[in-house]
Design an enzyme around this catalytic site. Structure first.
Site, mmCIF file in Angstrom:
data_model
loop_
_atom_site.group_PDB
_atom_site.id
_atom_site.type_symbol
_atom_site.label_atom_id
_atom_site.label_comp_id
_atom_site.label_asym_id
_atom_site.label_seq_id
_atom_site.Cartn_x
_atom_site.Cartn_y
_atom_site.Cartn_z
ATOM 1 N NE ARG A 15 -1.937 -1.756 3.560
ATOM 2 C CZ ARG A 15 -2.344 -1.944 4.830
ATOM 3 N NH1 ARG A 15 -3.546 -1.538 5.190
ATOM 4 N NH2 ARG A 15 -1.561 -2.514 5.706
ATOM 5 C CE LYS A 75 1.133 -2.453 9.266
ATOM 6 N NZ LYS A 75 -0.081 -2.840 10.045
ATOM 7 C CE1 TYR A 94 -5.329 2.290 10.428
ATOM 8 C CE2 TYR A 94 -4.192 1.900 8.350
ATOM 9 C CZ TYR A 94 -5.362 2.079 9.068
ATOM 10 O OH TYR A 94 -6.566 2.050 8.409
ATOM 11 C CG HIS A 96 -1.786 -0.961 15.125
ATOM 12 N ND1 HIS A 96 -3.124 -1.038 15.451
ATOM 13 C CD2 HIS A 96 -1.748 -0.842 13.767
ATOM 14 C CE1 HIS A 96 -3.852 -0.977 14.350
ATOM 15 N NE2 HIS A 96 -3.047 -0.847 13.326
ATOM 16 C CD GLU A 118 -3.475 2.934 15.603
ATOM 17 O OE1 GLU A 118 -2.567 2.856 16.446
ATOM 18 O OE2 GLU A 118 -3.281 3.341 14.429
ATOM 19 C CG LEU A 240 -10.707 -2.339 17.948
ATOM 20 C CD1 LEU A 240 -9.199 -2.404 17.725
ATOM 21 C CD2 LEU A 240 -11.374 -1.497 16.881
ATOM 22 C CB VAL A 267 -8.630 -9.907 12.000
ATOM 23 C CG1 VAL A 267 -8.620 -8.629 11.187
ATOM 24 C CG2 VAL A 267 -9.093 -11.055 11.110
ATOM 25 C CG ASP A 270 -1.961 -4.579 12.674
ATOM 26 O OD1 ASP A 270 -0.781 -4.935 12.516
ATOM 27 O OD2 ASP A 270 -2.687 -4.215 11.751
ATOM 28 C CB ALA A 299 1.171 -7.832 11.286
ATOM 29 C CG ASN A 300 1.206 -6.409 5.970
ATOM 30 O OD1 ASN A 300 1.390 -7.580 6.287
ATOM 31 N ND2 ASN A 300 1.826 -5.845 4.953
#
Length: 372
Positions: A15, A75, A94, A96, A118, A240, A267, A270, A299-300
């Site tokens: 990405r 990321k 992001y 995390h 996030e 989450l 999922v 992260d 993780a991605n």
């Protein structure tokens, strides 16, 4: 403002933080956009697309970090990238941080202002910059889980939808939020026997009202989880806690109760993962086995469908990126409490309570950071 976008360097991350359309919008707002050469190639965007949008191309990541006042990524910054951050620079990506003490320490040391996608919120209590990637990851989860279940990968050799005369696979989705809902919809669409667990009764009622014919719902008690995983062919972890480490919902001891060759798709990796035996993997080497149970913990995950993911993320981040560039981070955050909720680190101070609590570090409020 000078806005910089380096090429992602995390393994198998395709990405890019800024699309040509987003670059064009920023240029129209009077900003200078600097893109590292090749940054968009993994998502199908050539350097020429950025040049046509009014951006400039930099020969290296070092040049981007050196020139930019704000860095926009996808990321979390890798060690080499964290070393390039400086006092007063804004990082928008992001992060995390809760399961990542090394990254947290480096960001604090850098003196940069770090705003995490996030933890940005919206008026309805949602997470608008996490949602598009949660949608992608949720829809991918049954797909990669089905691949994991194939015998050649060490799985049970079960077809998710079964065939006439042979029962479909049983899929348990833990968490009924954005990830869980999309995972359940796709798994049910593939013909699986799906049960979604959540602790919110209003959410369970919503899922039952909207999708009652597609999948079952159950309350996410420890007992229900323990009972359901015994019969499951696949378990998708979709929980989450915003900004905090994910709770561990399946212990190693419980793996022995599961079917040999069954699959766990985490999922939540992260945020540290929601299974005790989870650890992050990559698209190049995505699965591993513990006590006969296969774990898919990439993780991605959205990076596997980089073009779709980049476009979806770019649509969501663009208004916030423009606000930060137009007003500067302080004024933008002062004007928008939801953007302020994304502030995790500023000038050597941790500014997000859930991260501080997870890592045992002191923290200040984001409001206090604004006053600094």
């Amino acid at each position: 403002m000078k806005i910089g976008c380096p090429k992602e360097i995390k393994p198998q991350e395709f990405r890019v933080g800024i699309t040509p359309n987003a670059a064009h919008e920023a240029v129209l707002h009077g900003h200078e956009v600097l893109i590292e050469t090749g940054a968009g190639m993994g998502s199908g965007f050539a350097d020429a697309d950025y040049v046509a949008a009014g951006a400039k191309i930099a020969a290296s990541a070092e040049a981007v970090f050196a020139a930019a006042e704000m860095i926009v990524k996808v990321k979390e910054p890798q060690p080499a990238e964290r070393a390039r951050l400086r006092q007063g620079q804004v990082l928008f990506t992001y992060l995390h941080l809760a399961p990542d003490p090394a990254q947290t320490a480096d960001l604090l040391k850098s003196g940069a202002t770090c705003i995490a996608y996030e933890t940005v919120t919206d008026r309805m209590g949602g997470l608008p910059l996490l949602a598009p990637m949660s949608e992608v990851a949720g829809r991918l989860a049954p797909q990669v889980g089905a691949w994991t279940l194939q015998k050649a990968n060490g799985g049970r050799g079960v077809l998710l939808g079964g065939v006439p005369g042979v029962a479909p696979a049983k899929v348990v989705v833990i968490g009924g939020g954005v990830v869980g809902t999309h995972a359940a919809r796709v798994a049910a669409g593939m013909g699986a026997d799906v049960t979604v667990l959540d602790r919110s009764l209003p959410r369970l009622r919503y899922l039952d009202d909207v999708f009652g014919r597609d999948f079952k719902t159950a309350y996410a008690s420890a007992g229900n989880i323990a009972d359901l995983i015994v019969e499951a062919d696949m378990v998708i972890g979709a929980v989450l806690v915003p900004g905090a480490a994910a709770p561990k919902l399946i212990s190693r001891a419980q793996l022995k109760t599961m079917k040999p060759g069954s699959a766990l798709v985490d999922v939540a990796i992260d945020q540290g993962g929601c299974f005790e035996t989870s650890h992050a993997t990559t698209h190049q080497d995505p699965i591993y086995e513990v006590d006969g149970v296969l774990h898919y913990c990439v993780a991605n995950m959205p990076g596997a469908v980089a073009r779709t993911s980049t476009l979806a993320l770019g649509n969501a981040t663009l208004p916030f990126m423009l606000a930060l560039a137009d007003k500067g981070w302080k004024q933008a955050c002062a004007d928008d409490a939801h953007l302020l909720a994304g502030l995790n680190v500023h000038a050597g101070k941790l500014t997000y309570a859930a991260v501080g609590e997870a890592l045992g570090l002191p923290f200040i409020t984001p409001q206090a950071a604004l006053a600094m």
